[in-house]
Design a protein around this motif. Structure first.
Motif, PDB file in Angstrom:
ATOM      1  N   SER A   5      38.313  30.170  30.316  1.00  0.00           N
ATOM      2  CA  SER A   5      37.201  30.912  30.920  1.00  0.00           C
ATOM      3  C   SER A   5      36.902  32.118  30.041  1.00  0.00           C
ATOM      4  N   PRO A   6      35.703  32.687  30.165  1.00  0.00           N
ATOM      5  CA  PRO A   6      35.414  33.879  29.361  1.00  0.00           C
ATOM      6  C   PRO A   6      36.473  34.942  29.639  1.00  0.00           C
ATOM      7  N   PRO A   7      37.093  35.498  28.602  1.00  0.00           N
ATOM      8  CA  PRO A   7      38.180  36.459  28.803  1.00  0.00           C
ATOM      9  C   PRO A   7      37.747  37.681  29.600  1.00  0.00           C
ATOM     10  N   GLU A   8      36.498  38.096  29.412  1.00  0.00           N
ATOM     11  CA  GLU A   8      36.021  39.284  30.149  1.00  0.00           C
ATOM     12  C   GLU A   8      36.094  39.020  31.658  1.00  0.00           C
ATOM     13  N   GLN A   9      35.790  37.782  32.034  1.00  0.00           N
ATOM     14  CA  GLN A   9      35.797  37.400  33.442  1.00  0.00           C
ATOM     15  C   GLN A   9      37.231  37.417  34.004  1.00  0.00           C
ATOM     16  N   GLN A  10      38.164  36.900  33.216  1.00  0.00           N
ATOM     17  CA  GLN A  10      39.572  36.875  33.622  1.00  0.00           C
ATOM     18  C   GLN A  10      40.098  38.286  33.852  1.00  0.00           C
ATOM     19  N   VAL A  11      39.781  39.120  32.888  1.00  0.00           N
ATOM     20  CA  VAL A  11      40.296  40.486  32.910  1.00  0.00           C
ATOM     21  C   VAL A  11      39.698  41.258  34.095  1.00  0.00           C
ATOM     22  N   GLN A  12      38.461  40.970  34.390  1.00  0.00           N
ATOM     23  CA  GLN A  12      37.799  41.602  35.535  1.00  0.00           C
ATOM     24  C   GLN A  12      38.529  41.234  36.834  1.00  0.00           C
ATOM     25  N   PHE A  13      38.937  39.972  36.901  1.00  0.00           N
ATOM     26  CA  PHE A  13      39.702  39.490  38.053  1.00  0.00           C
ATOM     27  C   PHE A  13      41.003  40.293  38.196  1.00  0.00           C
ATOM     28  N   TYR A  14      41.698  40.515  37.065  1.00  0.00           N
ATOM     29  CA  TYR A  14      42.968  41.276  37.110  1.00  0.00           C
ATOM     30  C   TYR A  14      42.719  42.760  37.393  1.00  0.00           C
ATOM     31  N   ASN A  15      41.562  43.264  36.961  1.00  0.00           N
ATOM     32  CA  ASN A  15      41.241  44.666  37.279  1.00  0.00           C
ATOM     33  C   ASN A  15      41.167  44.867  38.784  1.00  0.00           C
ATOM     34  N   ILE A  16      40.615  43.885  39.450  1.00  0.00           N
ATOM     35  CA  ILE A  16      40.466  43.984  40.909  1.00  0.00           C
ATOM     36  C   ILE A  16      41.817  43.755  41.601  1.00  0.00           C
ATOM     37  N   TRP A  17      42.641  42.891  40.986  1.00  0.00           N
ATOM     38  CA  TRP A  17      43.898  42.467  41.617  1.00  0.00           C
ATOM     39  C   TRP A  17      45.062  43.451  41.391  1.00  0.00           C
ATOM     40  N   ALA A  18      44.953  44.261  40.359  1.00  0.00           N
ATOM     41  CA  ALA A  18      46.095  45.027  39.839  1.00  0.00           C
ATOM     42  C   ALA A  18      46.964  45.719  40.894  1.00  0.00           C
ATOM     43  N   GLU A  19      46.335  46.426  41.801  1.00  0.00           N
ATOM     44  CA  GLU A  19      47.106  47.220  42.783  1.00  0.00           C
ATOM     45  C   GLU A  19      47.973  46.344  43.688  1.00  0.00           C
ATOM     46  N   LYS A  20      47.479  45.113  43.950  1.00  0.00           N
ATOM     47  CA  LYS A  20      48.190  44.239  44.895  1.00  0.00           C
ATOM     48  C   LYS A  20      48.968  43.147  44.180  1.00  0.00           C
ATOM     49  N   TYR A  21      48.840  43.078  42.835  1.00  0.00           N
ATOM     50  CA  TYR A  21      49.376  41.945  42.052  1.00  0.00           C
ATOM     51  C   TYR A  21      50.854  41.663  42.360  1.00  0.00           C
ATOM     52  N   GLU A  22      51.697  42.666  42.236  1.00  0.00           N
ATOM     53  CA  GLU A  22      53.147  42.408  42.361  1.00  0.00           C
ATOM     54  C   GLU A  22      53.525  41.966  43.774  1.00  0.00           C
ATOM     55  N   LYS A  23      52.891  42.580  44.763  1.00  0.00           N
ATOM     56  CA  LYS A  23      53.189  42.218  46.138  1.00  0.00           C
ATOM     57  C   LYS A  23      52.763  40.775  46.410  1.00  0.00           C
ATOM     58  N   GLU A  24      51.579  40.423  45.906  1.00  0.00           N
ATOM     59  CA  GLU A  24      51.058  39.088  46.228  1.00  0.00           C
ATOM     60  C   GLU A  24      51.761  37.972  45.454  1.00  0.00           C
ATOM     61  N   ILE A  25      52.130  38.222  44.192  1.00  0.00           N
ATOM     62  CA  ILE A  25      52.794  37.135  43.463  1.00  0.00           C
ATOM     63  C   ILE A  25      54.236  36.932  43.955  1.00  0.00           C
ATOM     64  N   ALA A  26      54.772  37.966  44.606  1.00  0.00           N
ATOM     65  CA  ALA A  26      56.111  37.788  45.202  1.00  0.00           C
ATOM     66  C   ALA A  26      56.052  36.720  46.293  1.00  0.00           C
TER      67      ALA A  26
END
Ligand SMILES: C[S@@+](CC[C@H](N)C(=O)[O-])C[C@H]1O[C@@H](n2cnc3c(N)ncnc32)[C@H](O)[C@@H]1O
Length: 212
Positions: A5-26
């Motif tokens: 996928s376009p990398p800019e799009q991927q990174v945008q997804f992680y920008n939104i996810w960042a704060e909750k990333y560790e909790k949710e992937i657990a």
């Protein structure tokens, strides 16, 4: 070349996810950083406090957290997501964190033959980093030094493409495989709604760049 996928799009997804990333992937039992560290613990030489590590697609810094338990102390991280890097920075583990989109044929913002260990966990995956970035990872690794790369099976042909690219570099004599470890319970993935969830398998590979 493997299409992602376009990398800019991927990174945008992680920008939104960042704060909750560790909790949710657990919740899906994401333990790839630990699996990578466990494999490295068995083969990486014991002198680790002076080793310089490049954590590629470092995200929130979960890899450095695991590697410091093994005695590594010097970490540089690169990632395309500013918000993920901000979380990593808050852990005070990295001496350098750089925002950069990692795409094939674009040089990483680091010098050649620099790192004692280059590690990519959770990002060599369908839709994220293309297997075509491998030569660039090799460029920044010191001759004789290590690369640790993980990937998970996700039903696409990404893993096949990745393994083919790895083998091609080995056939060219650019690196040698030290470890290839399949782990059956890599993480939980959502299957079809009627099938619910189940574990997918994953792979930890460790290579050594040849001395040339
Ligand atoms: C699944 S996370 C893994 C993060 C970390 N290595 C870990 O194991 O927790 C994937 C990371 O790759 C980064 N990423 C994805 N595609 C990228 C690209 N093309 N260039 C730079 N970073 C990218 C995302 O921003 C995210 O931080």
């Amino acid at each position: 070349m493997y299409q992602t996928s376009p990398p800019e799009q991927q990174v945008q997804f992680y920008n939104i996810w960042a704060e909750k990333y560790e909790k949710e992937i657990a919740t899906v039992k994401y333990r790839a950083p630990r699996f990578a560290a466990e494999a490295l613990a068995l083969v990486y030489p014991k002198e680790r406090d002076n080793a310089l590590v490049l954590d590629v697609a470092c995200g929130t810094g979960m890899v450095a957290e695991q590697l410091q338990i093994l005695g590594f102390k010097n970490f540089h991280g690169i990632d395309g997501s500013e918000a993920m890097l901000k979380v990593a920075d808050s852990k005070s583990l990295y001496q350098s964190l750089k925002k950069c989109l990692i795409v094939p044929d674009k040089p990483l913002p680091v010098s050649s033959d620099t790192y004692d260990l280059v590690i990519v966990v959770g990002a060599l995956s369908s839709g994220l980093l293309s297997p075509d970035v491998l030569p660039e990872l090799l460029r920044v690794t010191k001759p004789g030094a290590y690369l640790c790369l993980t990937a998970k099976k996700d039903g696409s042909n990404y893993m096949q493409q990745l393994l083919a690219s790895m083998e091609e570099l080995e056939n060219k004599g650019l690196w040698t495989k030290v470890v290839e470890q399949q782990i059956d319970h890599w993480q939980i993935v959502l299957l079809k709604p009627e099938l619910g969830s189940g574990y997918t398998a994953g792979l930890v590979t460790i290579y050594r760049k040849t001395n040339q």
